[in-house]
Design a protein around this motif. Structure first.
Motif, mmCIF file in Angstrom:
data_model
loop_
_atom_site.group_PDB
_atom_site.id
_atom_site.type_symbol
_atom_site.label_atom_id
_atom_site.label_comp_id
_atom_site.label_asym_id
_atom_site.label_seq_id
_atom_site.Cartn_x
_atom_site.Cartn_y
_atom_site.Cartn_z
ATOM 1 N N THR A 1 -47.526 101.791 42.170
ATOM 2 C CA THR A 1 -46.751 101.716 40.826
ATOM 3 C C THR A 1 -45.880 100.301 41.177
ATOM 4 O OG1 THR A 1 -46.567 103.929 40.167
ATOM 5 C CG2 THR A 1 -45.346 102.466 39.068
ATOM 6 N N ALA A 2 -45.041 100.120 42.081
ATOM 7 C CA ALA A 2 -44.500 99.105 42.334
ATOM 8 C C ALA A 2 -45.252 97.745 42.778
ATOM 9 C CB ALA A 2 -43.611 99.321 43.702
ATOM 10 N N GLU A 3 -46.498 98.100 43.093
ATOM 11 C CA GLU A 3 -47.446 96.918 43.701
ATOM 12 C C GLU A 3 -48.031 96.252 42.332
ATOM 13 O OE1 GLU A 3 -50.266 96.841 47.377
ATOM 14 O OE2 GLU A 3 -51.598 97.360 45.641
ATOM 15 N N VAL A 4 -48.431 97.280 41.601
ATOM 16 C CA VAL A 4 -49.133 96.848 40.212
ATOM 17 C C VAL A 4 -48.134 96.310 39.400
ATOM 18 C CG1 VAL A 4 -49.871 97.784 37.911
ATOM 19 C CG2 VAL A 4 -50.777 98.773 39.943
ATOM 20 N N ALA A 5 -46.594 96.637 39.425
ATOM 21 C CA ALA A 5 -45.612 95.759 38.700
ATOM 22 C C ALA A 5 -45.525 94.507 38.983
ATOM 23 C CB ALA A 5 -44.295 96.780 38.889
ATOM 24 N N ALA A 6 -45.724 94.492 40.242
ATOM 25 C CA ALA A 6 -45.708 92.948 40.804
ATOM 26 C C ALA A 6 -46.855 91.995 40.704
ATOM 27 C CB ALA A 6 -45.161 92.885 42.151
ATOM 28 N N SER A 7 -47.851 92.392 40.485
ATOM 29 C CA SER A 7 -49.209 91.961 40.281
ATOM 30 C C SER A 7 -49.342 90.896 39.170
ATOM 31 C CB SER A 7 -50.485 92.801 40.298
ATOM 32 O OG SER A 7 -51.803 92.432 39.973
#
Length: 329
Positions: free
Chosen positions: A295-301
């Motif tokens: 979730t954190a990774e997708v938020a920064a993508s």
């Protein structure tokens, strides 16, 4: 076709890959009792599912074991709990699917007691109705088996997990999208959907595609998966895999995805943002091993999941729209 008989409640068990605590909701407008954004999206999706089941005679849900179809199936279990989901699921199997995803698909329908219908691209290749593409990709070959399965099952409504943020062609579609007698979509013939009123009228031979999570984003999906602690195929989480570089993407080494002589094989820690046909689906380098980390990774993508990992969408500028006009989901 596989038929199972057991039933179960909506899954709340933590993922085997390590689901964590509920993500903080985005703020919502309204008073202190207002629903947060995920609650609003869930409520809208459940309303759509119930409306379609009430209005149509033989709905079916496209279920591949991918995260979006997993979310739609989870929403359907909530919509009709404590009863069973009142429609079957349909998977168009290209023959190049990841084995882990097929295993997850079968385990899920067995746990929920849902009938699984499978349309196989390989059957069409074996009897000559379809021919292999020069590029080896089978995703575009799914259209005819899909349309034939819809006709054979006399399905007048087909649920899918498509979202408007995935592709500009999908952004054009309404939540209920009419298909003509040939299964084709006309982007210039769209129905208004004011005040959450959905027009399902259709003539014999036509059917409707229904997209309950059309208004969700990829980040919404992952936040919901984390909140609900929904299980997913392990490919969605970081794991070590033999891969090779092609067209700017990491492709897994496998029976249906082989490197060329000039494509060295490496062992890297990767995960998948989408789990389609092995021959056209790429992985991304990642250390995200649980739902919170993803979730954190997708938020920064800054790249969409399809733009980053789906080679079949790069065939042309309008690749998805061209396929959808022919009947592709």
């Amino acid at each position: 076709m596989t038929t199972t008989t057991s039933a179960a409640a909506p899954s709340t068990a933590a993922s085997a890959t390590g689901a964590s605590s509920t993500a903080a909701p985005r703020s919502a407008t309204g008073g202190p009792n207002a629903l947060d954004v995920l609650d609003q999206l869930e409520s809208e999706a459940i309303h759509i599912i119930r409306e379609v089941v009430a209005e149509f005679e033989r709905p079916v849900l496209l279920f591949s074991g991918g995260k979006d179809s997993v979310v739609v199936l989870h929403l359907a279990t909530k919509a009709f709990w404590p009863g069973r989901v009142p429609f079957p699921v349909l998977h168009v199997d290209t023959g190049h699917n990841f084995p882990e995803v097929l295993a997850f698909r079968d385990e899920t329908v067995a746990r929920l007691g849902i009938r699984l219908e499978v349309a196989r691209v390989q059957d069409y290749l074996d009897d000559g109705r379809l021919q292999e593409r020069a590029d080896g990709t089978r995703n575009p070959l799914q259209t005819q088996p899909l349309l034939d399965a819809i006709a054979a099952g006399r399905h007048d409504a087909v649920f899918g997990g498509a979202r408007r943020d995935e592709d500009k062609a999908r952004a054009k579609e309404r939540i209920l999208s009419l298909r003509d007698e040939f299964g084709q979509w006309d982007p210039r013939n769209q129905r208004p959907e004011l005040w959450s009123l959905y027009n399902g009228r259709h003539t014999p031979g036509q059917h409707v595609r229904a997209f309950p999570i059309s208004n969700w984003t990829e980040l919404d999906v992952w936040r919901y998966l984390e909140r609900e602690r929904i299980e997913l195929p392990p490919l969605y989480f970081a794991h070590e895999r033999e891969v090779f570089r092609r067209d700017g993407m990491w492709r897994a080494v496998g029976e249906h995805s082989l490197p060329r002589p000039d494509e060295p094989v490496e062992r890297r820690t990767v995960r998948y943002r989408t789990v389609g046909d092995m021959s056209c689906t790429g992985a991304v380098e990642s250390a995200a091993a649980d739902l919170a980390a993803v979730t954190a990774e997708v938020a920064a993508s800054t790249l969409t999941e399809r733009g980053a990992t789906r080679a079949d969408d790069r065939i042309s500028e309008a690749a998805m729209e061209d396929r959808k006009k022919d009947g592709y989901f």
